[in-house]
Design a protein around this motif. Structure first.
Motif, PDB file in Angstrom:
ATOM      1  N   TRP A 174       0.825  -1.206   0.000  1.00  0.00           N
ATOM      2  CA  TRP A 174       0.000   0.000   0.000  1.00  0.00           C
ATOM      3  C   TRP A 174       0.865   1.265   0.000  1.00  0.00           C
ATOM      4  CZ3 TRP A 174      -4.039   2.149  -1.569  1.00  0.00           C
ATOM      5  CH2 TRP A 174      -4.623   3.264  -0.970  1.00  0.00           C
ATOM      6  N   GLU A 175       1.928   1.250   0.772  1.00  0.00           N
ATOM      7  CA  GLU A 175       2.823   2.405   0.808  1.00  0.00           C
ATOM      8  C   GLU A 175       3.428   2.663  -0.583  1.00  0.00           C
ATOM      9  OE1 GLU A 175       6.692   4.106   3.296  1.00  0.00           O
ATOM     10  OE2 GLU A 175       6.024   2.042   3.575  1.00  0.00           O
ATOM     11  N   LYS A 176       3.828   1.609  -1.251  1.00  0.00           N
ATOM     12  CA  LYS A 176       4.390   1.765  -2.592  1.00  0.00           C
ATOM     13  C   LYS A 176       3.340   2.326  -3.549  1.00  0.00           C
ATOM     14  CE  LYS A 176       6.859  -0.763  -6.226  1.00  0.00           C
ATOM     15  NZ  LYS A 176       7.308  -2.084  -6.732  1.00  0.00           N
ATOM     16  N   ASN A 177       2.120   1.826  -3.433  1.00  0.00           N
ATOM     17  CA  ASN A 177       1.023   2.320  -4.254  1.00  0.00           C
ATOM     18  C   ASN A 177       0.832   3.820  -4.072  1.00  0.00           C
ATOM     19  OD1 ASN A 177      -0.950   1.271  -6.104  1.00  0.00           O
ATOM     20  ND2 ASN A 177      -1.363  -0.387  -4.661  1.00  0.00           N
ATOM     21  N   LEU A 178       0.778   4.256  -2.816  1.00  0.00           N
ATOM     22  CA  LEU A 178       0.561   5.669  -2.516  1.00  0.00           C
ATOM     23  C   LEU A 178       1.680   6.538  -3.087  1.00  0.00           C
ATOM     24  CD1 LEU A 178      -0.710   5.530   1.177  1.00  0.00           C
ATOM     25  CD2 LEU A 178      -2.032   6.244  -0.818  1.00  0.00           C
ATOM     26  N   LYS A 179       2.908   6.101  -2.905  1.00  0.00           N
ATOM     27  CA  LYS A 179       4.042   6.888  -3.406  1.00  0.00           C
ATOM     28  C   LYS A 179       4.009   6.996  -4.925  1.00  0.00           C
ATOM     29  CE  LYS A 179       7.190   6.032   0.476  1.00  0.00           C
ATOM     30  NZ  LYS A 179       8.429   5.364   0.935  1.00  0.00           N
ATOM     31  N   GLU A 180       3.633   5.915  -5.585  1.00  0.00           N
ATOM     32  CA  GLU A 180       3.559   5.941  -7.047  1.00  0.00           C
ATOM     33  C   GLU A 180       2.459   6.877  -7.517  1.00  0.00           C
ATOM     34  OE1 GLU A 180       3.075   1.831  -7.984  1.00  0.00           O
ATOM     35  OE2 GLU A 180       5.197   1.351  -7.771  1.00  0.00           O
ATOM     36  N   VAL A 181       1.329   6.874  -6.816  1.00  0.00           N
ATOM     37  CA  VAL A 181       0.232   7.768  -7.190  1.00  0.00           C
ATOM     38  C   VAL A 181       0.616   9.222  -6.946  1.00  0.00           C
ATOM     39  CG1 VAL A 181      -2.108   8.498  -6.561  1.00  0.00           C
ATOM     40  CG2 VAL A 181      -1.614   6.079  -6.938  1.00  0.00           C
ATOM     41  N   VAL A 182       1.257   9.506  -5.819  1.00  0.00           N
ATOM     42  CA  VAL A 182       1.693  10.878  -5.524  1.00  0.00           C
ATOM     43  C   VAL A 182       2.626  11.386  -6.623  1.00  0.00           C
ATOM     44  CG1 VAL A 182       3.088  12.292  -3.949  1.00  0.00           C
ATOM     45  CG2 VAL A 182       1.346  10.744  -3.039  1.00  0.00           C
ATOM     46  N   SER A 183       3.466  10.506  -7.147  1.00  0.00           N
ATOM     47  CA  SER A 183       4.409  10.911  -8.205  1.00  0.00           C
ATOM     48  C   SER A 183       3.698  11.346  -9.485  1.00  0.00           C
ATOM     49  CB  SER A 183       5.383   9.768  -8.516  1.00  0.00           C
ATOM     50  OG  SER A 183       4.733   8.731  -9.243  1.00  0.00           O
ATOM     51  N   LEU A 184       2.421  10.962  -9.637  1.00  0.00           N
ATOM     52  CA  LEU A 184       1.645  11.363 -10.814  1.00  0.00           C
ATOM     53  C   LEU A 184       1.005  12.740 -10.631  1.00  0.00           C
ATOM     54  CD1 LEU A 184      -0.113   7.937 -11.528  1.00  0.00           C
ATOM     55  CD2 LEU A 184       1.911   8.875 -12.652  1.00  0.00           C
ATOM     56  N   ALA A 185       1.151  13.303  -9.441  1.00  0.00           N
ATOM     57  CA  ALA A 185       0.727  14.680  -9.132  1.00  0.00           C
ATOM     58  C   ALA A 185      -0.765  14.966  -9.323  1.00  0.00           C
ATOM     59  CB  ALA A 185       1.555  15.674  -9.933  1.00  0.00           C
ATOM     60  N   PRO A 186      -1.654  14.088  -8.839  1.00  0.00           N
ATOM     61  CA  PRO A 186      -3.080  14.436  -8.901  1.00  0.00           C
ATOM     62  C   PRO A 186      -3.403  15.525  -7.886  1.00  0.00           C
ATOM     63  CG  PRO A 186      -2.793  12.446  -7.613  1.00  0.00           C
ATOM     64  CD  PRO A 186      -1.428  12.794  -8.156  1.00  0.00           C
ATOM     65  N   GLU A 187      -4.495  16.239  -8.126  1.00  0.00           N
ATOM     66  CA  GLU A 187      -4.929  17.274  -7.190  1.00  0.00           C
ATOM     67  C   GLU A 187      -5.759  16.701  -6.039  1.00  0.00           C
ATOM     68  OE1 GLU A 187      -3.261  19.144 -10.401  1.00  0.00           O
ATOM     69  OE2 GLU A 187      -4.998  17.798 -10.589  1.00  0.00           O
ATOM     70  N   HIS A 188      -6.234  15.478  -6.222  1.00  0.00           N
ATOM     71  CA  HIS A 188      -7.125  14.878  -5.224  1.00  0.00           C
ATOM     72  C   HIS A 188      -6.915  13.376  -5.213  1.00  0.00           C
ATOM     73  CE1 HIS A 188     -10.946  13.650  -3.300  1.00  0.00           C
ATOM     74  NE2 HIS A 188     -11.050  14.904  -2.878  1.00  0.00           N
TER      75      HIS A 188
END
Length: 371
Positions: free
Chosen positions: A169-183
């Motif tokens: 889950w932590e890896k998932n979150l970090k990968e999503v943050v790297s895509l720079a979504p606003e929400h």
């Protein structure tokens, strides 16, 4: 100024996900009939709601609609309702559905917020969830939206999957943050009756995290995302500041009026709540007879309204006014135990409190509010 939200339920999916309980059908041949019926249903509510400040295309899978079909619906909205300038128009997107031209068309016609159903950036987990797309498809969908000019993109994620570790889950979150979504919305996988996952769990074929593990997932989500600059403004929702919160969903949490059109959609006018039939065939039959496709309704008493205010308020970082809990005998112990905090005449949930917001609401509800 009074305002309301408009929810449009688009009841189509290419196939049903095994954890999903929302109403949808897989026969896309009914799209044309549905779009026409949706416009007719909206006409039945002309002049009955305050001006709309938000429109939300949910489902189902709204991105199965073509750009002309979406434009036809928006023309109906403009014809039948008063709209507040600078409104939020959100549409949920499945990563596999559309090409880059479709995103450009949406931007042109005024859709200004997308919610992309990523769910996970790990292909093994996506397969486990019964999703058809893979991580590369989700990333490409975000890229297409950015190229088309969207600057307000949300991502939906699911955690607490069978076999999922905290490290996953932590890896998932970090990968999503790297895509720079606003929400980012992070939903714990829950078992809903009448779904394949529910039946599999009953048969012992699926195992889910225990309560202590759930807390670890929730806390990790909070700390990782807030350290990256996200505002944890509701139990499951994180935004790049108040300007990027879901304005539509906030109307729900503030108990403001909303109109739901389409099969199974719910509505609320401040005193009464009603819901539509959960059948496209029955929905179309009602519209053909020029009658509202309502399945049931209830009047919200003052006590029930107060109860809802507590339940919904404790899910958000804003909390609720202290005066709403003046009769709650257990307020002081919960403040002392760190579940709640008192700030500027508001009772707000702490992280520990957000993790059990619904249970806190039950504990804090004064007896005079209970049915």
């Amino acid at each position: 100024m009074s305002e309301a939200g408009l929810y449009l339920h688009i009841p189509f999916c290419k196939r049903k996900c095994p954890y999903c309980h929302f109403f949808s059908i897989t026969d896309l041949g009914f799209k044309g009939l549905f779009v026409a019926a949706l416009r007719e249903e909206m006409a039945l509510y002309r002049n009955t709601f305050p001006p709309f400040s938000t429109i939300y295309f949910g489902g189902g899978t709204p991105s199965l609609l073509s750009a002309p079909e979406i434009e036809e619906i928006l023309k109906g909205v403009e014809k039948e309702f008063s709209l507040i300038p600078d409104m939020e128009i959100t549409l949920e997107v499945n990563p596999l559905d559309q090409d880059e031209d479709w995103y450009w068309d949406l931007n042109r016609m005024g859709v200004n917020r997308l919610v992309i159903g990523v769910q996970s950036l790990h292909d093994v987990e996506l397969a486990r969830l019964g999703r058809q797309h893979r991580a590369k498809d989700a990333i490409y969908a975000i890229e297409k939206a950015r190229k088309a000019g969207f600057n307000n993109i949300g991502v939906d994620l699911i955690y607490g999957l069978p076999g999922q570790s905290l490290a996953d889950w932590e890896k998932n979150l970090k990968e999503v943050v790297s895509l720079a979504p606003e929400h980012i919305s992070c939903y714990e996988l829950t078992l809903e009756e009448d779904t394949p996952f529910y039946e599999m769990a009953k048969e012992g074929k699926l195992t889910f995290p225990k309560e202590e593990e759930k807390w670890k997932f929730f806390a990790l989500t909070h700390w990782l995302l807030t350290e990256q600059g996200f505002l944890h403004y509701e139990v499951s929702n994180f935004a790049r500041g108040w300007s990027r919160v879901s304005r539509h969903n906030f109307l729900y949490w503030q108990r403001k009026p909303y109109l739901g059109c389409g099969p199974s959609a719910h509505s609320f006018d401040g005193e009464r709540r009603w819901w539509n039939v959960s059948s496209l065939e029955t929905y179309l039959a009602h519209i053909k007879k020029n009658t509202k496709p309502i399945s049931g309704a209830e009047i919200i008493s003052p006590a029930e309204a107060s109860l809802e205010e507590i339940f919904l308020g404790l899910r958000t970082c804003e909390g609720i006014k202290l005066e709403a809990l003046k009769e709650a005998p257990l307020l002081s112990p919960l403040l002392a135990e760190g579940y709640l905090k008192l700030e500027a005449s508001h009772i707000r949930p702490t992280l520990k409190g957000m993790a059990c917001a619904d249970q806190l609401a039950i504990i804090l509800t004064p007896d005079s509010y209970k049915p």
